[in-house]
Design a protein around this motif. Structure first.
Motif, mmCIF file in Angstrom:
data_model
loop_
_atom_site.group_PDB
_atom_site.id
_atom_site.type_symbol
_atom_site.label_atom_id
_atom_site.label_comp_id
_atom_site.label_asym_id
_atom_site.label_seq_id
_atom_site.Cartn_x
_atom_site.Cartn_y
_atom_site.Cartn_z
ATOM 1 N N ASP A 99 -7.243 -0.284 -8.170
ATOM 2 C CA ASP A 99 -6.266 -0.319 -7.093
ATOM 3 C C ASP A 99 -5.913 1.058 -6.548
ATOM 4 O O ASP A 99 -4.977 1.195 -5.750
ATOM 5 N N ALA A 100 -6.631 2.073 -6.978
ATOM 6 C CA ALA A 100 -6.403 3.432 -6.480
ATOM 7 C C ALA A 100 -7.642 3.903 -5.732
ATOM 8 O O ALA A 100 -8.770 3.757 -6.225
ATOM 9 N N PHE A 101 -7.449 4.492 -4.544
ATOM 10 C CA PHE A 101 -8.555 4.890 -3.677
ATOM 11 C C PHE A 101 -8.365 6.339 -3.248
ATOM 12 O O PHE A 101 -7.282 6.722 -2.796
ATOM 13 N N ALA A 102 -9.404 7.140 -3.403
ATOM 14 C CA ALA A 102 -9.418 8.504 -2.876
ATOM 15 C C ALA A 102 -10.483 8.538 -1.787
ATOM 16 O O ALA A 102 -11.682 8.482 -2.070
ATOM 17 N N LEU A 103 -10.050 8.605 -0.542
ATOM 18 C CA LEU A 103 -10.955 8.498 0.600
ATOM 19 C C LEU A 103 -11.110 9.862 1.258
ATOM 20 O O LEU A 103 -10.153 10.404 1.816
ATOM 21 N N ASN A 104 -12.304 10.409 1.160
ATOM 22 C CA ASN A 104 -12.602 11.689 1.799
ATOM 23 C C ASN A 104 -13.318 11.394 3.116
ATOM 24 O O ASN A 104 -14.512 11.149 3.143
ATOM 25 N N LEU A 105 -12.578 11.399 4.212
ATOM 26 C CA LEU A 105 -13.128 11.031 5.510
ATOM 27 C C LEU A 105 -13.458 12.270 6.331
ATOM 28 O O LEU A 105 -12.881 13.337 6.124
ATOM 29 N N PRO A 106 -14.362 12.150 7.297
ATOM 30 C CA PRO A 106 -14.639 13.284 8.197
ATOM 31 C C PRO A 106 -13.369 13.723 8.916
ATOM 32 O O PRO A 106 -12.457 12.910 9.151
ATOM 33 N N PRO A 107 -13.275 14.999 9.290
ATOM 34 C CA PRO A 107 -12.047 15.516 9.901
ATOM 35 C C PRO A 107 -11.657 14.819 11.202
ATOM 36 O O PRO A 107 -10.498 14.883 11.600
ATOM 37 N N ASP A 108 -12.624 14.189 11.868
ATOM 38 C CA ASP A 108 -12.314 13.534 13.143
ATOM 39 C C ASP A 108 -12.050 12.038 12.996
ATOM 40 O O ASP A 108 -12.118 11.281 13.974
ATOM 41 N N SER A 109 -11.698 11.594 11.782
ATOM 42 C CA SER A 109 -11.423 10.162 11.542
ATOM 43 C C SER A 109 -9.979 9.823 11.933
ATOM 44 O O SER A 109 -9.214 9.251 11.149
ATOM 45 N N TYR A 128 5.524 -3.304 -9.754
ATOM 46 C CA TYR A 128 5.025 -3.870 -8.505
ATOM 47 C C TYR A 128 3.493 -3.883 -8.487
ATOM 48 O O TYR A 128 2.847 -2.896 -8.884
ATOM 49 N N ASP A 129 2.927 -4.977 -8.007
ATOM 50 C CA ASP A 129 1.476 -5.096 -7.848
ATOM 51 C C ASP A 129 1.082 -4.387 -6.553
ATOM 52 O O ASP A 129 0.975 -4.995 -5.482
ATOM 53 N N CYS A 130 0.880 -3.075 -6.637
ATOM 54 C CA CYS A 130 0.653 -2.269 -5.443
ATOM 55 C C CYS A 130 -0.670 -1.504 -5.545
ATOM 56 O O CYS A 130 -1.330 -1.506 -6.583
ATOM 57 N N GLN A 131 -1.027 -0.860 -4.445
ATOM 58 C CA GLN A 131 -2.241 -0.050 -4.379
ATOM 59 C C GLN A 131 -1.883 1.362 -3.913
ATOM 60 O O GLN A 131 -0.866 1.563 -3.242
ATOM 61 N N LEU A 132 -2.730 2.311 -4.275
ATOM 62 C CA LEU A 132 -2.547 3.697 -3.847
ATOM 63 C C LEU A 132 -3.754 4.139 -3.038
ATOM 64 O O LEU A 132 -4.893 3.938 -3.461
ATOM 65 N N ILE A 188 0.851 -1.190 0.000
ATOM 66 C CA ILE A 188 0.000 0.000 0.000
ATOM 67 C C ILE A 188 0.886 1.239 0.000
ATOM 68 O O ILE A 188 1.739 1.410 0.881
ATOM 69 N N ILE A 189 0.701 2.092 -0.999
ATOM 70 C CA ILE A 189 1.349 3.410 -1.045
ATOM 71 C C ILE A 189 0.315 4.416 -0.537
ATOM 72 O O ILE A 189 -0.806 4.460 -1.042
ATOM 73 N N LEU A 190 0.680 5.216 0.435
ATOM 74 C CA LEU A 190 -0.285 6.088 1.108
ATOM 75 C C LEU A 190 0.180 7.534 1.097
ATOM 76 O O LEU A 190 1.355 7.822 1.356
ATOM 77 N N GLN A 191 -0.762 8.442 0.807
ATOM 78 C CA GLN A 191 -0.544 9.856 1.113
ATOM 79 C C GLN A 191 -1.749 10.367 1.880
ATOM 80 O O GLN A 191 -2.879 10.222 1.426
ATOM 81 N N VAL A 192 -1.498 10.954 3.033
ATOM 82 C CA VAL A 192 -2.547 11.557 3.858
ATOM 83 C C VAL A 192 -2.387 13.072 3.781
ATOM 84 O O VAL A 192 -1.334 13.603 4.146
ATOM 85 N N SER A 193 -3.403 13.766 3.302
ATOM 86 C CA SER A 193 -3.334 15.230 3.251
ATOM 87 C C SER A 193 -4.688 15.780 2.835
ATOM 88 O O SER A 193 -5.538 15.055 2.319
#
Length: 400
Positions: free
Chosen positions: A280-290, A247-251, A220-225
């Protein structure tokens, strides 16, 4: 309530004792912090921990939020971009009118009179300084890189900035060359006891990642911002596509909207459109308190990125490093102060460089583990909230 003693397993005992001595000399004063959002973004997160911690030392400290319309926050977002770099827009008379009217409205709601020290965070509430009274100390805390601002933007700030007693920047490079009030350098911090950074069990980590459809058995390749163009989510995706050739990876691009950033939704939609056909790519918009969810993804990630084009400080770098993860970060702003090249992570300037370093870490588990150990110790000594609190108290003591 969290107290200083709760941090004794992370910092030396002498630091705890020093804070008690500093606080003893400041008892009886009242402190106010003002920013523009209660949730979302690093400033709100720091204040949510720093304010109660200061109160636990017996120093009365409060926190007020400066409110505004969508028009106001569109202007201050433009101002934010212009302070980062030139040619990001212009300021017209309507912008100034909106800013002054919003400042006046907040002057009626936010009581600053009963405080000895007032901290104003970033440009949104900057104009409140017109309420400054004799014997008060007002400090502007700038969380933006203003080393090369658009001159029109800085000229606008100068309507208010020079009325302050001091200003604080994250790193020396951020200080504007022509500033006329005393500048202080105080890097921001993370709280190891915050739900985003505290230890969590493996079962919760696995359940969280699975809940969002991410396969924990593959890298898993991750960017949190925040979803912000200056965080370069599009560039992150392009780098991931280069890595995926081998590489068989996810973002996972994980973020949320801040109420004082009207561009967030627009950028999020652009990202969704870009990755729409990539399973294999995910854009997760979570609540600010997650916070626990962010914690889980950072602990599960194989490689963590923070490919910012410009950056104030980028505390998500320290968050990931605290969890034993080396970080690949944009060679800009406060990221350069957190990542020690080749020891706690890598600094990159291009999409290709990001992909190269990502492949390097994906291919070498022992390197990831060793760099992760260095990264956690680097954060423990430099970027925990106890150091941040000590810096603030020492500044207040010097000003008073």
């Amino acid at each position: 309530m969290i107290t200083l003693e709760d941090y004794s397993r992370y910092v030396d005992r002498e630091i705890i004792e020093e804070l008690h001595l500093l606080a003893k000399g400041l008892r009886g004063i009242k402190i106010l912090h003002v920013n523009s959002t209660k949730k979302g973004g690093g400033v709100a997160e720091i204040l949510s921990r720093l304010v109660p911690l200061t109160n636990s030392l017996g120093i009365e400290t409060n926190w007020e939020v400066f409110s505004g319309s969508d028009e106001f926050f569109r202007f201050t977002k433009k101002l934010h971009n212009m302070l980062h770099m030139p040619n990001q827009g212009s300021i017209d008379s309507e912008d100034i009118n909106i800013y002054l009217k919003t400042t006046y409205d907040n002057m009626q709601k936010i009581n600053t009179e009963n405080y000895d020290v007032v901290f104003i965070h970033d440009p949104q509430p900057l104009g409140l300084v017109v309420k400054k009274m004799k014997n008060q100390k007002w400090i502007w805390r700038c969380h933006i890189d203003t080393s090369t601002p658009d001159e029109k933007a800085w000229s606008f700030l100068e309507l208010f900035v020079n009325s302050y007693d001091a200003c604080i920047f994250h790193i020396p490079e951020f200080v504007y060359k022509n500033i006329r009030i005393p500048p202080y350098i105080i890097p921001p911090s993370i709280d190891p006891l915050h739900p985003k950074n505290s230890e969590i069990d493996e079962e919760f980590i696995a359940e969280t990642v699975a809940r969002y459809g991410v396969d924990a058995s593959r890298p898993i390749i991750l960017q949190v911002s925040r979803f912000d163009r200056l965080k370069d989510p599009i560039g992150v995706y392009k780098a991931y596509r280069l890595v995926k050739k081998k590489y068989d990876c996810q973002l996972v691009l994980l973020g949320s909207y801040a109420t004082d950033d009207p561009e967030g939704e627009e950028v999020y939609k652009e990202v969704l459109s870009l990755i729409s056909e990539d399973k294999d790519a995910f854009a997760l918009n979570l609540p600010p308190d997650s916070h626990r969810e962010v914690n889980a993804f950072q602990r599960m990630a194989t490689v963590v990125l923070q490919k910012s084009i410009r950056e104030g400080f980028g505390l998500v770098v320290s968050e990931a490093m605290w969890k034993g993860k080396p970080v690949i970060g944009g060679n800009t702003g406060g990221i350069r102060r957190q990542i020690v090249e080749g020891y706690t992570g890598f600094l990159v300037n291009t999409i290709e460089g990001t992909a190269y370093r990502t492949r390097q870490l994906l291919s070498d588990e022992s390197l990831r583990r060793k760099m992760g150990e260095y990264a956690r110790e680097w954060v423990r000594h430099r970027f925990l909230i106890i150091r941040h609190l000590r810096d603030y108290l020492m500044l207040i003591k010097s000003l008073l």
